[in-house]
Design a protein around this motif. Structure first.
Motif, PDB file in Angstrom:
ATOM      1  N   PHE A 160       0.830  -1.204   0.000  1.00  0.00           N
ATOM      2  CA  PHE A 160       0.000   0.000   0.000  1.00  0.00           C
ATOM      3  C   PHE A 160       0.864   1.253   0.000  1.00  0.00           C
ATOM      4  CE2 PHE A 160      -3.673  -2.634   1.447  1.00  0.00           C
ATOM      5  CZ  PHE A 160      -4.485  -2.312   0.381  1.00  0.00           C
ATOM      6  N   GLY A 168       1.026   4.272  -2.816  1.00  0.00           N
ATOM      7  CA  GLY A 168       0.789   5.669  -2.465  1.00  0.00           C
ATOM      8  C   GLY A 168      -0.469   5.883  -1.660  1.00  0.00           C
ATOM      9  N   VAL A 169      -0.831   4.893  -0.863  1.00  0.00           N
ATOM     10  CA  VAL A 169      -2.023   5.031  -0.023  1.00  0.00           C
ATOM     11  C   VAL A 169      -1.572   5.474   1.367  1.00  0.00           C
ATOM     12  CG1 VAL A 169      -3.936   3.768   1.016  1.00  0.00           C
ATOM     13  CG2 VAL A 169      -3.235   3.257  -1.308  1.00  0.00           C
ATOM     14  N   VAL A 187      -0.926  10.667 -11.801  1.00  0.00           N
ATOM     15  CA  VAL A 187      -1.998  10.195 -10.931  1.00  0.00           C
ATOM     16  C   VAL A 187      -2.761   9.045 -11.581  1.00  0.00           C
ATOM     17  CG1 VAL A 187      -4.299  10.921 -10.284  1.00  0.00           C
ATOM     18  CG2 VAL A 187      -2.361  12.209  -9.493  1.00  0.00           C
ATOM     19  N   SER A 201      -0.791   6.051 -11.443  1.00  0.00           N
ATOM     20  CA  SER A 201      -0.739   5.479 -10.097  1.00  0.00           C
ATOM     21  C   SER A 201      -1.938   4.590  -9.833  1.00  0.00           C
ATOM     22  CB  SER A 201      -0.728   6.570  -9.034  1.00  0.00           C
ATOM     23  OG  SER A 201       0.340   7.418  -9.236  1.00  0.00           O
ATOM     24  N   VAL A 202      -3.089   4.992 -10.390  1.00  0.00           N
ATOM     25  CA  VAL A 202      -4.272   4.152 -10.196  1.00  0.00           C
ATOM     26  C   VAL A 202      -4.072   2.821 -10.897  1.00  0.00           C
ATOM     27  CG1 VAL A 202      -6.729   3.953 -10.610  1.00  0.00           C
ATOM     28  CG2 VAL A 202      -5.761   6.144  -9.984  1.00  0.00           C
ATOM     29  N   ALA A 251      -1.742   0.836  -8.950  1.00  0.00           N
ATOM     30  CA  ALA A 251      -2.284   0.271  -7.717  1.00  0.00           C
ATOM     31  C   ALA A 251      -2.790  -1.143  -7.947  1.00  0.00           C
ATOM     32  CB  ALA A 251      -3.417   1.152  -7.196  1.00  0.00           C
ATOM     33  N   PHE A 252      -3.188  -1.422  -9.190  1.00  0.00           N
ATOM     34  CA  PHE A 252      -3.743  -2.747  -9.462  1.00  0.00           C
ATOM     35  C   PHE A 252      -2.773  -3.862  -9.110  1.00  0.00           C
ATOM     36  CE2 PHE A 252      -4.114  -6.351 -12.332  1.00  0.00           C
ATOM     37  CZ  PHE A 252      -5.363  -6.795 -11.960  1.00  0.00           C
ATOM     38  N   LEU A 263      -2.273  -4.218  -5.430  1.00  0.00           N
ATOM     39  CA  LEU A 263      -3.460  -4.833  -4.834  1.00  0.00           C
ATOM     40  C   LEU A 263      -3.488  -6.330  -5.102  1.00  0.00           C
ATOM     41  CD1 LEU A 263      -6.446  -2.469  -5.605  1.00  0.00           C
ATOM     42  CD2 LEU A 263      -5.347  -2.890  -3.451  1.00  0.00           C
ATOM     43  N   ARG A 264      -2.969  -6.712  -6.271  1.00  0.00           N
ATOM     44  CA  ARG A 264      -2.998  -8.135  -6.587  1.00  0.00           C
ATOM     45  C   ARG A 264      -2.166  -8.931  -5.593  1.00  0.00           C
ATOM     46  NH1 ARG A 264      -0.968 -10.242 -12.287  1.00  0.00           N
ATOM     47  NH2 ARG A 264       0.871  -9.216 -11.461  1.00  0.00           N
TER      48      ARG A 264
END
Lengths: 493, 489
Positions: free
Chosen positions: B388, B392-393, B422, B425-426, B429-430, B433-434
């Protein structure tokens, strides 16, 4: 006023308590984890009570303010405070957390400590969102609250949970990162301040206002969720465990709506006025179109999920009427929806725990085997369709009145929700509860136990109390709503 | 020209590390039986003592010595401290891994120290010559370390690839340096800056050289379009070595970028910022997109590293806006903060890969993280922090790193670049998250208990907690970066 940092307690008691619960470790200690979680949830609720009792309803200023420097390098402050717009959500959130802990008591048998901890931590983070007065602090809580919900959906969810969890996370992340850019822009324009209250006073030309408004619209619109970025919600709801659905519906959806009130309207009022037709159109589509979509759902949870979207469309509609009835009605609707949708998901959870099915077609004649449950379910279905004397009615009625004031036809279209809501809620209720006993599984159902009775009764009390006597709620928000509308009416150009 | 005895004092740490490297070399030759332990322990002791020496000789002044070949300033001191720190941790994590594969030879630690020395020289160089020498010293040691598992065809191949491409990059860099010399008449950074400022330099030739310098820097940072070596080398090298490559050398490359571009060629900022903009944008896009497709966690982290280095460059390119330098300090210190944060996260991420590996088993597929929450909730939580944070969370350090860089980019008015970063970054994030998904949502495929020496467990936990703790309290590290930059500029 007391010197006790109540808001900090409301945030950190659940978070630290959640970490403590996490420390109980493996499932051998599950009973201890449950008891501890309940104790923390109750403690978290108790510290929020003085927020209501000590609340000064005559002022629109921030109350219970706490201000400490957090990251001086960027002038980020640990700045907390609540006004009439936000105080209820902190209390509601703490309250719902208790119900969620109780609801997961028996159902969750694997990784109990992690489950309880995730909910408690999330509860604390959400309190942070509602009480943050610093842009980055808000953002930090806003984003961080994604992590526990992602884990809750992904670990304890249904068959398609991974897809739903990732979809939920990425949708929200995209919105919030665009918001981050807007926050950074405001930081520059205001000469190095992240204070939301400073931004309220910041004059801005129209072009940046519109861009900022759109960034906020995406961030909060995804969270609300507004049509057409709503598709993550039914997936997330269907796959989430009952507790996850309850929190998501009761609190999670309110975050986006709250963002409109705290950010979009006061910071960029001119853009809000200019783009109001866009938001109103999207809201009306949500109200009507999603209402029809709800009608045809075969899965109860999906039905309630779509009905949530439709109800939240009502909320955003109320905000952009720019009159006290509309905004207050929307706020009442938000609180009411917190109770009602939470209750609906809990009811579906009660059925699901026994039958392991959420398909309407698998049920029928539940009233014969679960009469007590059927009575509660009836009340909540009525409230969901906006029956007078339930909380659902108050908010919807106020918003419809506000809308009619703004423009008759908008009010007219919005009012169709009263029919549609009744149609999908009661039709579902009829198919599930009435009729002949559909099959031997339904025949074998046992009525609700004391624990389930307790949480449904509490919610039923709230729904009725708010429906019969909404004054304690509207009284608190009155000053803040008026101040907000006065502020929004003044151009910042 | 009369000979002046130079002031050795500012270079005490470099001299100490150089001497200790030779001492360890001799010691491990004479004490063969205990050589492996001895060289490891002495290496760690050297790094710790070097840190003390750096702290004690640090005085906040900018000091030049060795006829201006050497500069001692706070930025250099701070980066050196971070280099010791990350090298020491990398060696700590990697030791058990090397033992399991019977490649924990004393030479490994000697090479690691030589690499450290090379990086120190790079960080403190005020002249093209020591910069190049330091770079080669670091690189040659690294090439050898990559090939350290010499019976493994993959790591030999990776080393060969690294060497050939690295030599090419060094050639480009040297060519650029010669151009700069031709254009300005000096190899000393402050001299080049003066020549540029006094407009006695030939800007056309300098521009030509600048292109090659940027290419060389890009190669060492591992950014697009000079990134091709990164995934292959990360994957091929023994994980312990990947860990080393992915951490401290990034800081050294950052220092090289700062010294060459800012110290020497600041007056050409408009020009190199344009180049960095392309490089950074392309890295963020390619790094994040390519990482999604990876099945191998080392490759995935390699691509993620490419995008992170793109973010570091975002900070560097936001310093000068239309000749206005008021944002420079803010932008450069945010870039440094990002680089340091990345190193901390990178250490933990490869540390986790090493933790899951054991004799005869490389935990290098992403699937090896499946069900980690069942096997060890604690380390799953640590890996969750890392993932995370990299995405960048908040509340993790990676968020504040992104925040400060984006803030600099927005302040400079490059909105489209910020939006690109940005959106990427989304997408990025995938894949983080995986990994979380595999750890938490899936059932384990590998039931072996997680075994690691106590010091690794403690350090890895501390590393993970630091990512969260620095995210809660980022101020100190941020202001250290800002102060170091301020005192040096």
């Amino acid at each position: 006023m007391t010197d006790i940092p109540l808001l900090s307690l409301a945030i950190w008691v659940p978070i630290l308590g959640g970490l403590l619960v996490l420390a109980t470790g493996s499932d051998r200690n599950a009973p201890m984890a449950r008891m501890l979680a309940l104790a923390v949830a109750v403690a978290g609720f108790v510290v929020t009570i003085p927020l209501y009792t000590g609340f000064d309803t005559t002022t629109s200023a921030m109350q219970f303010v706490e201000l400490t420097s957090w990251v001086p390098r960027f002038n980020i402050n640990y700045h907390l405070g609540v006004d009439g717009l936000s105080v209820f959500f902190v209390i509601l959130n703490a309250f719902i957390t208790i119900l969620v802990v109780i609801a997961g008591w028996q159902v969750i048998q694997s990784k109990v400590a992690q489950y309880m901890a995730a909910f408690l931590v999330m509860s604390g983070l959400m309190n942070g969102i509602f009480s943050a007065l610093d842009g980055i602090l808000f953002y930090v809580f806003f984003e961080a609250s994604l992590i526990p919900l992602y884990l809750i959906i992904g670990i304890w969810g249904g068959a398609n949970r991974v897809y739903a969890a990732i979809k939920f996370f990425l949708y929200t992340l995209l919105g919030s990162l665009l918001m981050l850019l807007a926050l950074l822009y405001l930081f520059m324009q205001s000469g190095g301040s992240f204070s939301i209250l400073d931004w309220h006073q910041l004059p801005l030309p129209i072009e940046p206002q519109i861009l900022i408004f759109l960034a906020f619209l995406i961030a909060f619109g995804v969270k609300v969720p507004m049509w057409p970025v709503h598709t993550w919600l039914p997936d997330a709801h269907v796959e989430a465990p009952t507790g996850g659905s309850v929190v998501l519906a009761a609190i999670g959806l309110k975050l986006g709506a709250y963002g409109f009130l705290r950010f979009s309207l006061p910071i960029v009022p001119d853009a809000a006025h200019q783009l109001a037709p866009l938001v109103i159109t999207l809201s009306l589509i949500a109200v009507v179109y999603i209402g029809f979509v709800a009608l045809v759902q075969a899965d109860m949870k999906k039905l309630v999920a779509y009905s949530s979207i439709s109800h939240m469309g009502f909320v955003t509609l109320g905000f952009f009427m720019f009159n006290p009835l509309g905004v207050e009605g929307a706020l009442v609707q938000m609180i009411s929806h917190g109770f009602v949708s939470g209750a609906m998901f809990l009811c579906i959870g009660v059925l699901y725990d026994r039958m392991h099915s959420r398909q309407i077609a698998d049920y029928g004649g539940v009233v014969h085997t679960m009469p007590k449950f059927a009575a509660f379910f009836m009340l909540f279905a009525m409230a969901n369709s906006g029956l007078p004397a339930t909380s659902g009615f108050v908010g919807e009625f106020m918003v419809v009145l506000g809308a009619v004031k703004y423009n008759f036809w908008i009010g007219f279209i919005a009012a169709t929700t009263l029919i549609l809501g009744a149609a999908y809620s009661l039709w579902m209720y009829k198919r599930v509860v009435f009729g002949k006993v559909a099959n031997k599984h339904v025949a074998a159902l046992e009525d609700i136990n004391g624990r389930e009775f307790a949480f449904l009764a509490i919610l039923a009390f709230c729904v009725l109390a708010m429906g019969l006597y909404p004054f304690p709620f509207t009284e608190v928000m009155h000053a803040s709503v008026n101040e907000l509308l006065r502020h929004v009416a003044v151009s910042k150009l | 020209m009369n000979f002046v005895v130079p002031d050795f004092y500012p270079a005490a740490a470099e001299i100490f590390v150089a001497v200790m490297t030779l001492v360890i070399m001799l010691a491990s030759t004479f004490a063969r039986s205990i050589a492996r332990n001895l060289s490891y322990l002495l290496t760690q002791a050297t790094l710790i003592l070097a840190a003390f020496i750096t702290i004690f000789t640090m005085d906040g002044e900018v000091v030049y010595t060795f006829s201006n070949l050497f500069i001692s300033d706070l930025m250099g001191d701070f980066l050196k401290l971070m280099i010791y720190f990350s090298t020491a941790i990398a060696l700590l994590y990697g030791r058990g891994y090397l033992e399991d594969r019977k490649i924990d030879k004393p030479e490994y630690y000697i090479l690691a120290l030589l690499m450290t020395l090379g990086m120190m020289v790079m960080v403190t160089a005020n002249h093209m010559l020591p910069m190049y020498i330091g770079l080669e010293m670091m690189s040659l040691a690294l090439y050898t370390m990559v090939a350290f598992d010499r019976d493994s065809p993959r790591s030999t191949e990776a080393a060969m690839k690294y060497f050939v491409l690295g030599a090419l990059a060094s050639g480009l860099l040297l060519y650029g340096m010669s151009m700069v010399y031709g254009g300005s008449g000096t190899l000393e950074f402050s001299g080049i800056a003066q020549a540029l400022h006094g407009q006695t330099a030939n800007t056309t030739v300098l521009m030509f050289g600048l292109v090659f310098l940027v290419a060389g820097i890009s190669f060492k940072l591992g950014v697009v379009p000079f990134h091709m070596w990164v995934p292959d080398v990360y994957q091929g090298a023994p994980t312990a070595v990947t860990l080393v490559i992915a951490t401290a050398p990034k800081l050294a490359a950052f220092a090289m970028a700062v010294r060459l571009l800012i110290w020497a060629l600041f007056d050409l900022a408009q020009e190199w910022q344009m180049m960095l903009m392309l490089v950074a944008g392309a890295s963020i896009v390619l790094g994040n997109l390519a990482a999604i497709a990876q099945q191998n966690i080392k490759r995935m982290l390699a691509y993620s590293g490419i995008s992170h280095m793109g973010f570091v460059l975002l900070g560097l390119l936001a310093g000068v806006v239309e000749g206005d330098r008021q944002f420079a300090l803010n932008a450069y210190s945010s870039a440094m903060f990002y680089a340091v944060s990345y190193v901390i996260m990178s250490l933990a991420s490869f540390g986790m890969v090493i933790l899951l590996s054991r004799a005869g088993f490389e935990a290098e597929n992403i699937d090896d993280f499946k069900g980690l929450n069942k096997r060890s909730p604690w380390y799953a939580l640590m890996m969750l922090f890392v993932m995370f944070s990299m995405a960048g969370v908040p509340f993790f350090i990676g968020f504040f790193a992104k925040l400060s860089v984006l803030q600099a980019v927005v302040a400079a008015g490059y909105f489209w670049l910020a939006v690109l970063a940005v959106i990427m970054s989304v997408i990025g994030a995938f894949y983080y998250l995986r990994v979380v998904k595999l750890m938490y949502f899936d059932e384990p495929v590998d039931a072996a208990p997680i075994r690691a020496p106590a010091e690794v467990r403690v350090m890895l936990s501390a590393n993970g907690l630091a990512i969260a703790g620095l995210g809660l309290m980022p101020q100190m590290l941020m202001s250290v970066c800002a102060y170091a930059m301020l005192a040096s500029m």
